[in-house]
Design a protein around this motif. Structure first.
Motif, PDB file in Angstrom:
ATOM      1  N   UNK A 183       0.797  -1.229   0.000  1.00  0.00           N
ATOM      2  CA  UNK A 183       0.000   0.000   0.000  1.00  0.00           C
ATOM      3  C   UNK A 183       0.833   1.284   0.000  1.00  0.00           C
ATOM      4  N   UNK A 184       2.120   1.198   0.323  1.00  0.00           N
ATOM      5  CA  UNK A 184       2.940   2.406   0.417  1.00  0.00           C
ATOM      6  C   UNK A 184       3.015   3.161  -0.905  1.00  0.00           C
ATOM      7  N   UNK A 185       2.846   2.461  -2.012  1.00  0.00           N
ATOM      8  CA  UNK A 185       2.972   3.088  -3.323  1.00  0.00           C
ATOM      9  C   UNK A 185       1.615   3.450  -3.932  1.00  0.00           C
ATOM     10  N   UNK A 186       0.533   3.269  -3.170  1.00  0.00           N
ATOM     11  CA  UNK A 186      -0.800   3.529  -3.706  1.00  0.00           C
ATOM     12  C   UNK A 186      -1.209   4.990  -3.499  1.00  0.00           C
ATOM     13  N   UNK A 187      -2.236   5.392  -4.233  1.00  0.00           N
ATOM     14  CA  UNK A 187      -2.790   6.734  -4.088  1.00  0.00           C
ATOM     15  C   UNK A 187      -3.606   6.814  -2.798  1.00  0.00           C
ATOM     16  N   UNK A 188      -3.897   8.025  -2.402  1.00  0.00           N
ATOM     17  CA  UNK A 188      -4.636   8.253  -1.167  1.00  0.00           C
ATOM     18  C   UNK A 188      -6.003   7.572  -1.188  1.00  0.00           C
ATOM     19  N   UNK A 189      -6.724   7.687  -2.293  1.00  0.00           N
ATOM     20  CA  UNK A 189      -8.057   7.074  -2.385  1.00  0.00           C
ATOM     21  C   UNK A 189      -7.984   5.562  -2.282  1.00  0.00           C
ATOM     22  N   UNK A 190      -6.955   4.967  -2.858  1.00  0.00           N
ATOM     23  CA  UNK A 190      -6.792   3.517  -2.786  1.00  0.00           C
ATOM     24  C   UNK A 190      -6.498   3.072  -1.351  1.00  0.00           C
ATOM     25  N   UNK A 191      -5.620   3.820  -0.684  1.00  0.00           N
ATOM     26  CA  UNK A 191      -5.298   3.492   0.706  1.00  0.00           C
ATOM     27  C   UNK A 191      -6.535   3.594   1.593  1.00  0.00           C
ATOM     28  N   UNK A 192      -7.333   4.614   1.361  1.00  0.00           N
ATOM     29  CA  UNK A 192      -8.542   4.787   2.174  1.00  0.00           C
ATOM     30  C   UNK A 192      -9.490   3.605   2.018  1.00  0.00           C
ATOM     31  N   UNK A 193      -9.656   3.134   0.778  1.00  0.00           N
ATOM     32  CA  UNK A 193     -10.537   1.977   0.572  1.00  0.00           C
ATOM     33  C   UNK A 193      -9.977   0.738   1.276  1.00  0.00           C
ATOM     34  N   UNK A 194      -8.661   0.560   1.180  1.00  0.00           N
ATOM     35  CA  UNK A 194      -8.050  -0.604   1.813  1.00  0.00           C
ATOM     36  C   UNK A 194      -8.175  -0.547   3.331  1.00  0.00           C
ATOM     37  N   UNK A 195      -7.739   0.548   3.909  1.00  0.00           N
ATOM     38  CA  UNK A 195      -7.677   0.639   5.369  1.00  0.00           C
ATOM     39  C   UNK A 195      -9.058   0.733   6.013  1.00  0.00           C
ATOM     40  N   UNK A 196     -10.003   1.356   5.322  1.00  0.00           N
ATOM     41  CA  UNK A 196     -11.326   1.561   5.920  1.00  0.00           C
ATOM     42  C   UNK A 196     -12.314   0.430   5.631  1.00  0.00           C
ATOM     43  N   UNK A 199     -14.867  -3.102  -7.818  1.00  0.00           N
ATOM     44  CA  UNK A 199     -14.995  -2.393  -9.099  1.00  0.00           C
ATOM     45  C   UNK A 199     -16.103  -1.340  -9.025  1.00  0.00           C
ATOM     46  N   UNK A 200     -17.198  -1.651  -8.355  1.00  0.00           N
ATOM     47  CA  UNK A 200     -18.277  -0.673  -8.221  1.00  0.00           C
ATOM     48  C   UNK A 200     -17.844   0.523  -7.373  1.00  0.00           C
ATOM     49  N   UNK A 201     -17.082   0.262  -6.315  1.00  0.00           N
ATOM     50  CA  UNK A 201     -16.597   1.357  -5.477  1.00  0.00           C
ATOM     51  C   UNK A 201     -15.655   2.276  -6.251  1.00  0.00           C
ATOM     52  N   UNK A 202     -14.780   1.679  -7.044  1.00  0.00           N
ATOM     53  CA  UNK A 202     -13.862   2.487  -7.856  1.00  0.00           C
ATOM     54  C   UNK A 202     -14.636   3.297  -8.904  1.00  0.00           C
ATOM     55  N   UNK A 203     -15.610   2.653  -9.507  1.00  0.00           N
ATOM     56  CA  UNK A 203     -16.422   3.330 -10.521  1.00  0.00           C
ATOM     57  C   UNK A 203     -17.164   4.524  -9.915  1.00  0.00           C
ATOM     58  N   UNK A 204     -17.730   4.328  -8.749  1.00  0.00           N
ATOM     59  CA  UNK A 204     -18.449   5.414  -8.076  1.00  0.00           C
ATOM     60  C   UNK A 204     -17.501   6.546  -7.703  1.00  0.00           C
ATOM     61  N   UNK A 205     -16.291   6.201  -7.309  1.00  0.00           N
ATOM     62  CA  UNK A 205     -15.297   7.224  -6.939  1.00  0.00           C
ATOM     63  C   UNK A 205     -14.929   8.081  -8.140  1.00  0.00           C
ATOM     64  N   UNK A 206     -14.677   7.448  -9.281  1.00  0.00           N
ATOM     65  CA  UNK A 206     -14.290   8.207 -10.481  1.00  0.00           C
ATOM     66  C   UNK A 206     -15.452   9.045 -11.014  1.00  0.00           C
ATOM     67  N   UNK A 207     -16.669   8.537 -10.918  1.00  0.00           N
ATOM     68  CA  UNK A 207     -17.833   9.329 -11.326  1.00  0.00           C
ATOM     69  C   UNK A 207     -17.985  10.559 -10.436  1.00  0.00           C
ATOM     70  N   UNK A 208     -17.720  10.406  -9.168  1.00  0.00           N
ATOM     71  CA  UNK A 208     -17.786  11.526  -8.235  1.00  0.00           C
ATOM     72  C   UNK A 208     -16.738  12.580  -8.596  1.00  0.00           C
ATOM     73  N   UNK A 209     -15.526  12.128  -8.956  1.00  0.00           N
ATOM     74  CA  UNK A 209     -14.477  13.068  -9.356  1.00  0.00           C
ATOM     75  C   UNK A 209     -14.886  13.860 -10.597  1.00  0.00           C
ATOM     76  N   UNK A 210     -15.503  13.187 -11.563  1.00  0.00           N
ATOM     77  CA  UNK A 210     -15.934  13.863 -12.786  1.00  0.00           C
ATOM     78  C   UNK A 210     -16.980  14.943 -12.488  1.00  0.00           C
ATOM     79  N   UNK A 211     -17.940  14.610 -11.627  1.00  0.00           N
ATOM     80  CA  UNK A 211     -18.967  15.569 -11.258  1.00  0.00           C
ATOM     81  C   UNK A 211     -18.364  16.786 -10.552  1.00  0.00           C
ATOM     82  N   UNK A 212     -17.410  16.523  -9.654  1.00  0.00           N
ATOM     83  CA  UNK A 212     -16.786  17.625  -8.931  1.00  0.00           C
ATOM     84  C   UNK A 212     -16.010  18.543  -9.873  1.00  0.00           C
TER      85      UNK A 212
END
Length: 317
Positions: free
Chosen positions: A242-255, A300-313
């Protein structure tokens, strides 16, 4: 007069003694030198006549040459015996390679085998021997390939069966059971098979949990495996990957996925004792309930929802 004579005689005695010692020393040195000179002459004559060289060759021919470095004999077909320092070097090199290039299978394979130490494998062996199904697996030693599993037959099974779930996961992820390379660096034959079995069952753990082979899915399955089976490589992956992952990826893993993996891995029955080939027709929901495995949220659904949220923002901004 008398005193002078005595003194004169004393001087003569000292002089004579000194001369005597000098003579004896000179004679001794001359004798030793003569002996050495004679021996040198004798050896030189033998060397010139070839006698000394021939005797040396005769003695040399009776000595069996022993190589400075010898490799132990393999214990099973395909086995490559390594010395301890070689395994340590392979562990260090593959650890670094796996961290910077997790997509390269050769690093993952080398790290897995170099870290699969005997005490861990012996513990798994005892766990299998203590279970009827585990003993059957060790006795029959099944191997997982696209032929032995008959993938076409699995596609014809009911959708909710273990076999159909497994083959649909293979098709979706674009992988094959034939990609699992044989174990080569574990010395004990049965322990090597146990690790081979663990390696070949990895895709079933993905299929049963529904996790894809993207980096977050792989790490989550590794944590799940580590908590259930205890392979060191899985634990190392959970710590460092996880040390090399992005913040959003780490959050999904840890939470989300780490808590799920720890709980399911500890609560479920030993996965190493599952004879997958004999339960392919079983309902997968029944199997999960029987084993104590909870299904995690769809990654995959969680990642998809995250990217859709980024696009809207971005559009709002």
């Amino acid at each position: 007069m008398i005193g002078n004579r005595i003194a004169s005689r004393g001087s003569l005695s000292v002089a004579n003694l000194s001369q005597t010692r000098q003579f004896v020393l000179t004679a001794a040195v001359t004798a030793i030198g003569s002996l050495l000179f004679s021996e040198n002459n004798r050896l030189a004559s033998k060397m010139e006549e070839g006698e000394l060289h021939n005797k040396f060759n005769e003695r040399r021919s009776n000595v069996v040459d022993k190589p400075l470095f010898t490799r132990p004999q393999p214990n099973y077909p395909g086995h490559i015996p390594l010395y301890t320092y070689e395994k340590l070097l392979m562990f260090v090199g593959s650890s670094i390679g796996s961290f910077f290039h997790p997509e390269r299978n050769e690093f993952i394979v080398a790290l897995g085998e170099s870290s699969a130490i005997s005490p861990i494998l012996r513990a798994l062996q005892r766990k299998m021997l203590a279970d009827p199904t585990g003993r059957q697996i060790l006795r029959e030693r099944p191997r997982m390939t696209s032929t032995s599993l008959d993938l076409e037959y699995l596609r014809q099974l009911p959708t909710n069966s273990i076999g159909n779930t497994y083959v649909r996961w293979l098709d979706r992820e674009g992988v094959s059971p034939d990609t699992r390379v044989p174990v080569r660096y574990i010395d004990d034959e049965e322990l090597a098979y146990i690790y081979q079995r663990y390696r070949e069952c990895h895709d079933f753990y993905h299929a049963v949990t529904g996790l894809p082979i993207i980096i977050e899915g792989e790490i989550s399955v590794k944590v799940f495996e580590f908590m259930n089976i205890g392979m060191p490589m899985s634990g190392l992956g959970a710590l460092f990957a996880p040390l090399r992952l992005k913040k959003s990826q780490k959050e999904r893993l840890y939470n989300i996925y780490y808590p799920w993996a720890v709980k399911s891995g500890l609560n479920s029955k030993p996965l190493i004792n599952v004879y997958w080939e004999n339960i392919l027709e079983q309902d997968i929901d029944e199997f999960r309930k029987e084993m104590g495995i909870e299904t995690p949220p769809d990654l995959r659904n969680l990642r998809k929802a995250y990217f859709e949220k980024l696009k809207k923002e971005k559009k709002i901004v």
